[in-house]
Design a protein around this motif. Sequence first.
Motif, PDB file in Angstrom:
ATOM      1  N   GLN A 294       6.319 -12.822   3.142  1.00 51.87           N
ATOM      2  CA  GLN A 294       7.041 -11.767   3.848  1.00 51.87           C
ATOM      3  C   GLN A 294       6.199 -10.498   3.982  1.00 51.87           C
ATOM      4  O   GLN A 294       6.390  -9.718   4.909  1.00 51.87           O
ATOM      5  CB  GLN A 294       8.348 -11.457   3.107  1.00 51.87           C
ATOM      6  CG  GLN A 294       9.368 -12.588   3.143  1.00 51.87           C
ATOM      7  CD  GLN A 294      10.582 -12.288   2.293  1.00 51.87           C
ATOM      8  OE1 GLN A 294      10.901 -11.127   2.026  1.00 51.87           O
ATOM      9  NE2 GLN A 294      11.262 -13.333   1.845  1.00 51.87           N
ATOM     10  N   LEU A 295       5.280 -10.290   3.049  1.00 48.35           N
ATOM     11  CA  LEU A 295       4.438  -9.091   3.059  1.00 48.35           C
ATOM     12  C   LEU A 295       3.088  -9.320   3.715  1.00 48.35           C
ATOM     13  O   LEU A 295       2.281  -8.393   3.809  1.00 48.35           O
ATOM     14  CB  LEU A 295       4.208  -8.613   1.620  1.00 48.35           C
ATOM     15  CG  LEU A 295       5.416  -8.038   0.886  1.00 48.35           C
ATOM     16  CD1 LEU A 295       5.101  -7.882  -0.590  1.00 48.35           C
ATOM     17  CD2 LEU A 295       5.827  -6.703   1.493  1.00 48.35           C
ATOM     18  N   GLY A 296       2.818 -10.549   4.148  1.00 51.40           N
ATOM     19  CA  GLY A 296       1.497 -10.851   4.676  1.00 51.40           C
ATOM     20  C   GLY A 296       0.468 -11.020   3.573  1.00 51.40           C
ATOM     21  O   GLY A 296      -0.729 -10.838   3.791  1.00 51.40           O
ATOM     22  N   LEU A 297       0.937 -11.355   2.369  1.00 56.43           N
ATOM     23  CA  LEU A 297       0.076 -11.527   1.211  1.00 56.43           C
ATOM     24  C   LEU A 297       0.235 -12.939   0.652  1.00 56.43           C
ATOM     25  O   LEU A 297       1.224 -13.616   0.939  1.00 56.43           O
ATOM     26  CB  LEU A 297       0.441 -10.507   0.120  1.00 56.43           C
ATOM     27  CG  LEU A 297       0.281  -9.027   0.474  1.00 56.43           C
ATOM     28  CD1 LEU A 297       0.835  -8.148  -0.641  1.00 56.43           C
ATOM     29  CD2 LEU A 297      -1.182  -8.693   0.739  1.00 56.43           C
ATOM     30  N   PRO A 298      -0.707 -13.396  -0.171  1.00 53.24           N
ATOM     31  CA  PRO A 298      -0.561 -14.712  -0.797  1.00 53.24           C
ATOM     32  C   PRO A 298       0.617 -14.743  -1.763  1.00 53.24           C
ATOM     33  O   PRO A 298       1.074 -13.693  -2.258  1.00 53.24           O
ATOM     34  CB  PRO A 298      -1.886 -14.896  -1.551  1.00 53.24           C
ATOM     35  CG  PRO A 298      -2.822 -13.920  -0.937  1.00 53.24           C
ATOM     36  CD  PRO A 298      -1.993 -12.764  -0.489  1.00 53.24           C
ATOM     37  N   ALA A 299       1.107 -15.934  -2.056  1.00 51.38           N
ATOM     38  CA  ALA A 299       2.251 -16.089  -2.957  1.00 51.38           C
ATOM     39  C   ALA A 299       1.960 -15.515  -4.344  1.00 51.38           C
ATOM     40  O   ALA A 299       2.853 -14.973  -5.009  1.00 51.38           O
ATOM     41  CB  ALA A 299       2.634 -17.563  -3.068  1.00 51.38           C
ATOM     42  N   ASP A 300       0.707 -15.610  -4.784  1.00 49.92           N
ATOM     43  CA  ASP A 300       0.348 -15.149  -6.129  1.00 49.92           C
ATOM     44  C   ASP A 300      -0.230 -13.735  -6.133  1.00 49.92           C
ATOM     45  O   ASP A 300      -1.040 -13.396  -6.997  1.00 49.92           O
ATOM     46  CB  ASP A 300      -0.647 -16.122  -6.767  1.00 49.92           C
ATOM     47  CG  ASP A 300      -1.984 -16.176  -6.030  1.00 49.92           C
ATOM     48  OD1 ASP A 300      -2.036 -15.734  -4.855  1.00 49.92           O
ATOM     49  OD2 ASP A 300      -2.972 -16.658  -6.617  1.00 49.92           O
ATOM     50  N   PHE A 301       0.198 -12.884  -5.210  1.00 44.79           N
ATOM     51  CA  PHE A 301      -0.409 -11.560  -5.129  1.00 44.79           C
ATOM     52  C   PHE A 301      -0.160 -10.731  -6.388  1.00 44.79           C
ATOM     53  O   PHE A 301      -1.016  -9.947  -6.794  1.00 44.79           O
ATOM     54  CB  PHE A 301       0.045 -10.812  -3.863  1.00 44.79           C
ATOM     55  CG  PHE A 301       1.395 -10.148  -3.938  1.00 44.79           C
ATOM     56  CD1 PHE A 301       1.518  -8.812  -4.297  1.00 44.79           C
ATOM     57  CD2 PHE A 301       2.553 -10.848  -3.612  1.00 44.79           C
ATOM     58  CE1 PHE A 301       2.748  -8.185  -4.354  1.00 44.79           C
ATOM     59  CE2 PHE A 301       3.792 -10.235  -3.664  1.00 44.79           C
ATOM     60  CZ  PHE A 301       3.893  -8.898  -4.032  1.00 44.79           C
ATOM     61  N   VAL A 302       0.987 -10.896  -7.030  1.00 45.38           N
ATOM     62  CA  VAL A 302       1.257 -10.108  -8.233  1.00 45.38           C
ATOM     63  C   VAL A 302       0.311 -10.481  -9.377  1.00 45.38           C
ATOM     64  O   VAL A 302      -0.310  -9.586  -9.980  1.00 45.38           O
ATOM     65  CB  VAL A 302       2.736 -10.225  -8.659  1.00 45.38           C
ATOM     66  CG1 VAL A 302       2.949  -9.561 -10.025  1.00 45.38           C
ATOM     67  CG2 VAL A 302       3.639  -9.567  -7.622  1.00 45.38           C
ATOM     68  N   PRO A 303       0.149 -11.777  -9.711  1.00 47.46           N
ATOM     69  CA  PRO A 303      -0.848 -12.102 -10.742  1.00 47.46           C
ATOM     70  C   PRO A 303      -2.256 -11.628 -10.389  1.00 47.46           C
ATOM     71  O   PRO A 303      -3.016 -11.203 -11.275  1.00 47.46           O
ATOM     72  CB  PRO A 303      -0.782 -13.635 -10.819  1.00 47.46           C
ATOM     73  CG  PRO A 303       0.610 -13.967 -10.399  1.00 47.46           C
ATOM     74  CD  PRO A 303       0.945 -12.961  -9.341  1.00 47.46           C
ATOM     75  N   ARG A 304      -2.624 -11.683  -9.127  1.00 45.72           N
ATOM     76  CA  ARG A 304      -3.939 -11.179  -8.717  1.00 45.72           C
ATOM     77  C   ARG A 304      -4.081  -9.700  -9.055  1.00 45.72           C
ATOM     78  O   ARG A 304      -5.105  -9.253  -9.581  1.00 45.72           O
ATOM     79  CB  ARG A 304      -4.136 -11.369  -7.212  1.00 45.72           C
ATOM     80  CG  ARG A 304      -4.311 -12.798  -6.749  1.00 45.72           C
ATOM     81  CD  ARG A 304      -4.552 -12.804  -5.247  1.00 45.72           C
ATOM     82  NE  ARG A 304      -4.817 -14.141  -4.726  1.00 45.72           N
ATOM     83  CZ  ARG A 304      -5.291 -14.377  -3.496  1.00 45.72           C
ATOM     84  NH1 ARG A 304      -5.537 -13.358  -2.679  1.00 45.72           N
ATOM     85  NH2 ARG A 304      -5.515 -15.603  -3.094  1.00 45.72           N
ATOM     86  N   VAL A 305      -3.046  -8.930  -8.745  1.00 46.68           N
ATOM     87  CA  VAL A 305      -3.068  -7.488  -8.990  1.00 46.68           C
ATOM     88  C   VAL A 305      -3.160  -7.195 -10.482  1.00 46.68           C
ATOM     89  O   VAL A 305      -3.978  -6.368 -10.925  1.00 46.68           O
ATOM     90  CB  VAL A 305      -1.810  -6.821  -8.394  1.00 46.68           C
ATOM     91  CG1 VAL A 305      -1.652  -5.381  -8.890  1.00 46.68           C
ATOM     92  CG2 VAL A 305      -1.866  -6.853  -6.870  1.00 46.68           C
ATOM     93  N   LEU A 306      -2.347  -7.876 -11.276  1.00 47.38           N
ATOM     94  CA  LEU A 306      -2.311  -7.605 -12.715  1.00 47.38           C
ATOM     95  C   LEU A 306      -3.597  -8.041 -13.407  1.00 47.38           C
ATOM     96  O   LEU A 306      -4.033  -7.405 -14.367  1.00 47.38           O
ATOM     97  CB  LEU A 306      -1.093  -8.284 -13.341  1.00 47.38           C
ATOM     98  CG  LEU A 306       0.261  -7.827 -12.785  1.00 47.38           C
ATOM     99  CD1 LEU A 306       1.393  -8.535 -13.497  1.00 47.38           C
ATOM    100  CD2 LEU A 306       0.409  -6.316 -12.887  1.00 47.38           C
ATOM    101  N   THR A 307      -4.205  -9.109 -12.917  1.00 45.32           N
ATOM    102  CA  THR A 307      -5.493  -9.531 -13.457  1.00 45.32           C
ATOM    103  C   THR A 307      -6.553  -8.468 -13.198  1.00 45.32           C
ATOM    104  O   THR A 307      -7.415  -8.196 -14.038  1.00 45.32           O
ATOM    105  CB  THR A 307      -5.936 -10.865 -12.831  1.00 45.32           C
ATOM    106  OG1 THR A 307      -4.980 -11.879 -13.164  1.00 45.32           O
ATOM    107  CG2 THR A 307      -7.296 -11.293 -13.345  1.00 45.32           C
ATOM    108  N   ALA A 308      -6.482  -7.838 -12.026  1.00 43.06           N
ATOM    109  CA  ALA A 308      -7.498  -6.866 -11.617  1.00 43.06           C
ATOM    110  C   ALA A 308      -7.356  -5.524 -12.306  1.00 43.06           C
ATOM    111  O   ALA A 308      -8.353  -4.942 -12.769  1.00 43.06           O
ATOM    112  CB  ALA A 308      -7.458  -6.678 -10.102  1.00 43.06           C
TER     113      ALA A 308
END
Length: 354
Positions: A300-314
């Motif tokens: 819905q946001l134009g982002l991958p399904a795992d965008f939250v784990p990506r952000v928190l990892t970074a």
Amino acid sequence: MRRLIQRLLPAVAAAALLPLAGCGGGGDTGVGAGRLAAIKARGQLICGVDGKLPGFSYQDQGNYVGIDVDVCRALAAALFNDPKKVEFRELTSSERFTALASGEIDVLSRNTTYTLSRDASGGNGLDFGPTIYFDGQGVMVPRASGITSLKGLAGKTICVENGTTTELNLADRFREQAIPYTPVKYQTGDQTYGAYLQGRCAAVTSDRSQLAAKKTSFPDPEAHVLLPEVLSKEPLGPVTVNNDSALADALRWVVFATMQAEESGITAANLKEKLAFARANPNQADLRRFLGVEGEFGKQLGLPADFVPRVLTAVGNYGEMFERNVGQGSKLKLDRGLNRSYRQGGLIYSPPFR
């Protein structure tokens, strides 16, 4: 002015191609309009920062660090699974909005105050993301001056950066209190603080966090003190251009993800454990949606399904970002104050991920 025009010409040409970029390169998203699609096609985010403000954005051994920098790295991680896919461009206060409007940068993450005139289509026409630092304007003086309040600045000079809300707030507060003063205006922060250190002004004014940050780089930080009065509200956060909802929404929810993660007790260190728990427990609906195990929030946001784990990892959660950059784990050692989670009496609050 010539320097700014030379810098913006390539950006203006690139901005003209944005509609073309939006027609393709949508990838896995289903959201293809505007600058978000252009960023994906380019394979890199371009982020405008101050670049000289400890705690917010500055270079440490050649790498940009700071809470404003972390916002950019978080968005890059969400988009590309690589927080390093960001080009940082240093901008002065007078350059920042022109650079954003022209397309020279995609996102402005430069300790910028959210105001009506900046948000309104009849003003600067900006689109503000979530506030990442609730601040207020302050005034700093040499400790040796003996000045302990604004009243002590009557008839004196105050260094201030020209064309900022800081300049306007200073005029309003001193007018309200009938304190005569002389503003000494400079075009950049470097000029403003340089003049203060050279004794050209009795005081210098800016956001309290900025004063605290700049003080750490002074030859003798303890020789300067912030006055107790708070002159204004300064909600600071990242900015995109108006009428580009795809990019604005992606940025907004990437930042909210860091706030929700802190509220949920998810950190960079325990993320793998939380993911494993979510996958193994179908009844954990909220957690599974938040971490992208089920649902289509990313799409819905134009982002991958795992965008939250990506952000928190970074970058970790909001609390980790705060403490590392401006809190007790940093040179600034600022108290969280209003920047605590709402559950701890602060103003940091994420809308629901559902």
